[in-house]
Write a protein that holds these residues in place. Structure first.
Motif, PDB file in Angstrom:
ATOM      1  N   GLU A   1     -31.367  93.464 -11.617  1.00 54.54           N
ATOM      2  CA  GLU A   1     -30.053  93.498 -12.230  1.00 54.54           C
ATOM      3  C   GLU A   1     -29.964  94.629 -13.247  1.00 54.54           C
ATOM      4  OE1 GLU A   1     -29.398  89.639 -13.868  1.00 54.54           O
ATOM      5  OE2 GLU A   1     -29.508  88.626 -11.918  1.00 54.54           O
ATOM      6  N   SER A   2     -28.755  94.909 -13.679  1.00 58.46           N
ATOM      7  CA  SER A   2     -28.542  95.964 -14.658  1.00 58.46           C
ATOM      8  C   SER A   2     -29.306  95.679 -15.939  1.00 58.46           C
ATOM      9  CB  SER A   2     -27.043  96.089 -14.964  1.00 58.46           C
ATOM     10  OG  SER A   2     -26.769  97.252 -15.690  1.00 58.46           O
ATOM     11  N   GLY A   3     -30.048  96.660 -16.403  1.00 58.68           N
ATOM     12  CA  GLY A   3     -30.868  96.503 -17.597  1.00 58.68           C
ATOM     13  C   GLY A   3     -32.287  96.080 -17.314  1.00 58.68           C
TER      14      GLY A   3
ATOM     15  N   SER B   1     -33.045  99.884 -13.749  1.00 60.76           N
ATOM     16  CA  SER B   1     -31.845  99.631 -12.954  1.00 60.76           C
ATOM     17  C   SER B   1     -30.617  99.569 -13.853  1.00 60.76           C
ATOM     18  CB  SER B   1     -31.970  98.308 -12.192  1.00 60.76           C
ATOM     19  OG  SER B   1     -33.032  98.349 -11.262  1.00 60.76           O
ATOM     20  N   LEU B   2     -29.535 100.215 -13.407  1.00 61.34           N
ATOM     21  CA  LEU B   2     -28.274 100.229 -14.149  1.00 61.34           C
ATOM     22  C   LEU B   2     -27.130 100.032 -13.161  1.00 61.34           C
ATOM     23  CD1 LEU B   2     -29.005 103.439 -16.270  1.00 61.34           C
ATOM     24  CD2 LEU B   2     -29.011 101.087 -17.144  1.00 61.34           C
ATOM     25  N   GLY B   3     -26.237  99.098 -13.451  1.00 67.82           N
ATOM     26  CA  GLY B   3     -25.070  98.900 -12.605  1.00 67.82           C
ATOM     27  C   GLY B   3     -25.221  97.712 -11.682  1.00 67.82           C
ATOM     28  N   ASP B   4     -24.787  97.884 -10.429  1.00 67.92           N
ATOM     29  CA  ASP B   4     -24.822  96.784  -9.478  1.00 67.92           C
ATOM     30  C   ASP B   4     -26.236  96.315  -9.190  1.00 67.92           C
ATOM     31  OD1 ASP B   4     -22.070  96.671  -9.178  1.00 67.92           O
ATOM     32  OD2 ASP B   4     -22.032  97.923  -7.381  1.00 67.92           O
TER      33      ASP B   4
ATOM     34  N   ALA C   1     -47.387  90.321  -9.609  1.00 66.14           N
ATOM     35  CA  ALA C   1     -48.617  90.634  -8.889  1.00 66.14           C
ATOM     36  C   ALA C   1     -49.501  91.381  -9.872  1.00 66.14           C
ATOM     37  CB  ALA C   1     -48.327  91.487  -7.655  1.00 66.14           C
ATOM     38  N   PRO C   2     -50.800  91.478  -9.622  1.00 70.15           N
ATOM     39  CA  PRO C   2     -51.657  92.223 -10.551  1.00 70.15           C
ATOM     40  C   PRO C   2     -51.164  93.661 -10.723  1.00 70.15           C
ATOM     41  CG  PRO C   2     -52.998  90.934  -9.049  1.00 70.15           C
ATOM     42  CD  PRO C   2     -51.595  90.834  -8.536  1.00 70.15           C
ATOM     43  N   GLY C   3     -50.775  94.000 -11.955  1.00 67.64           N
ATOM     44  CA  GLY C   3     -50.287  95.339 -12.240  1.00 67.64           C
ATOM     45  C   GLY C   3     -48.809  95.562 -11.949  1.00 67.64           C
ATOM     46  N   ALA C   4     -48.074  94.521 -11.555  1.00 72.00           N
ATOM     47  CA  ALA C   4     -46.646  94.651 -11.251  1.00 72.00           C
ATOM     48  C   ALA C   4     -45.843  93.691 -12.113  1.00 72.00           C
ATOM     49  CB  ALA C   4     -46.381  94.378  -9.776  1.00 72.00           C
ATOM     50  N   PHE C   5     -44.863  94.230 -12.835  1.00 72.69           N
ATOM     51  CA  PHE C   5     -44.122  93.458 -13.821  1.00 72.69           C
ATOM     52  C   PHE C   5     -42.620  93.647 -13.641  1.00 72.69           C
ATOM     53  CE2 PHE C   5     -48.199  94.578 -15.551  1.00 72.69           C
ATOM     54  CZ  PHE C   5     -48.639  93.444 -16.210  1.00 72.69           C
ATOM     55  N   HIS C   6     -41.885  92.530 -13.626  1.00 78.08           N
ATOM     56  CA  HIS C   6     -40.427  92.546 -13.631  1.00 78.08           C
ATOM     57  C   HIS C   6     -39.978  92.177 -15.038  1.00 78.08           C
ATOM     58  CE1 HIS C   6     -36.405  90.707 -12.023  1.00 78.08           C
ATOM     59  NE2 HIS C   6     -36.226  91.850 -12.659  1.00 78.08           N
ATOM     60  N   LEU C   7     -39.371  93.136 -15.728  1.00 76.27           N
ATOM     61  CA  LEU C   7     -38.916  92.933 -17.108  1.00 76.27           C
ATOM     62  C   LEU C   7     -37.411  92.711 -17.061  1.00 76.27           C
ATOM     63  CD1 LEU C   7     -40.983  95.819 -18.750  1.00 76.27           C
ATOM     64  CD2 LEU C   7     -41.671  93.462 -18.321  1.00 76.27           C
ATOM     65  N   HIS C   8     -37.027  91.447 -16.980  1.00 80.30           N
ATOM     66  CA  HIS C   8     -35.620  91.085 -16.805  1.00 80.30           C
ATOM     67  C   HIS C   8     -34.824  91.379 -18.075  1.00 80.30           C
ATOM     68  CE1 HIS C   8     -32.190  89.169 -15.085  1.00 80.30           C
ATOM     69  NE2 HIS C   8     -32.212  88.140 -15.911  1.00 80.30           N
ATOM     70  N   ARG C   9     -33.737  92.107 -17.898  1.00 80.18           N
ATOM     71  CA  ARG C   9     -32.831  92.460 -19.007  1.00 80.18           C
ATOM     72  C   ARG C   9     -33.589  93.109 -20.163  1.00 80.18           C
ATOM     73  NH1 ARG C   9     -28.829  87.115 -18.920  1.00 80.18           N
ATOM     74  NH2 ARG C   9     -27.975  87.542 -16.847  1.00 80.18           N
TER      75      ARG C   9
END
Length: 207
Positions: free
Chosen positions: A162-164, A138-141, A4-12
């Motif tokens: 997810e973790s990382g 996020s770390l762990g489960d 979304a504008p201004g929202a980022f999911h940085l996977h791993r």
């Protein structure tokens, strides 16, 4: 990935060695001289996480920040470690946003942990007006994370953290509702030797 504008999911975003070092640091913090605890919020409900605030304490009864834990044991909030501050600032910069983090809320979720849909809006008016981002690690489960709009009744998207993973929301997304509906037990990388989930959320209280 910008969801979304201004929202980022940085996977791993974080590799396994960096995750392991952070997990060790989180363990030491939540069991330290000023330990994590389960907050009781306004209205008398108990949260479903253990919480430790660094830099500034968030008071669940007044929904405001303070230097000491007047809602619990009167102890001062531990300082925000420099390595955590620098990591949060770097994550924000990777999304072309600016953050000078001065507080972190560290939550530990057990298998039944969750966090109701809410806004992060207790920082200063200037910080909120500037859209300074929240940075989450996020770390762990794995957590099932909900991300909605700026009104509670707006549609909500669900994604897995997810973790990382890191998640950043600022600018026009700064006041979006979000929460955690469940923890997927047993999904933490085995290298972490961790049951449950640590989540660190960083903010800048004022300009």
């Amino acid at each position: 990935m910008e969801i979304a504008p201004g929202a980022f999911h940085l996977h791993r975003y974080l590799g396994i060695e960096a995750q392991r070092a952070l997990v060790d640091q989180c363990r030491a913090l939540v069991d330290g001289a000023v330990p994590a605890y389960v907050p009781v919020v306004r209205g008398g409900g108990r949260m479903h996480v253990r919480m430790l605030c660094l830099g500034r304490h968030w008071n669940g009864k007044t929904y405001s920040y303070e230097q000491t834990r007047t809602d619990f044991d009167g102890l001062p909030a531990p300082p925000l470690p420099e390595n955590l501050r620098a990591l949060a600032n770097a994550i924000a910069a990777s999304t072309a946003m600016t953050l000078d983090a001065d507080l972190c809320i560290l939550n530990y979720y057990e298998a039944e942990g969750r966090m109701g849909l809410h806004q992060d809006k207790d920082e200063s008016e200037r910080s909120l007006a500037a859209g300074l981002p929240v940075v989450s690690i996020s770390l762990g489960d794995t957590a099932k994370f909900l991300f909605g709009g700026v009104r509670r009744r707006d549609p909500v998207d669900a994604l897995l953290l997810e973790s990382g993973d890191a998640f950043v929301f600022g600018g026009p997304s700064r006041l979006r509702y979000h929460g955690v509906t469940r923890i997927v037990a047993g999904t933490a990388p085995h290298e972490l030797d961790l049951e449950g989930r640590f989540n660190l959320t960083f903010r800048q209280y004022d300009l």
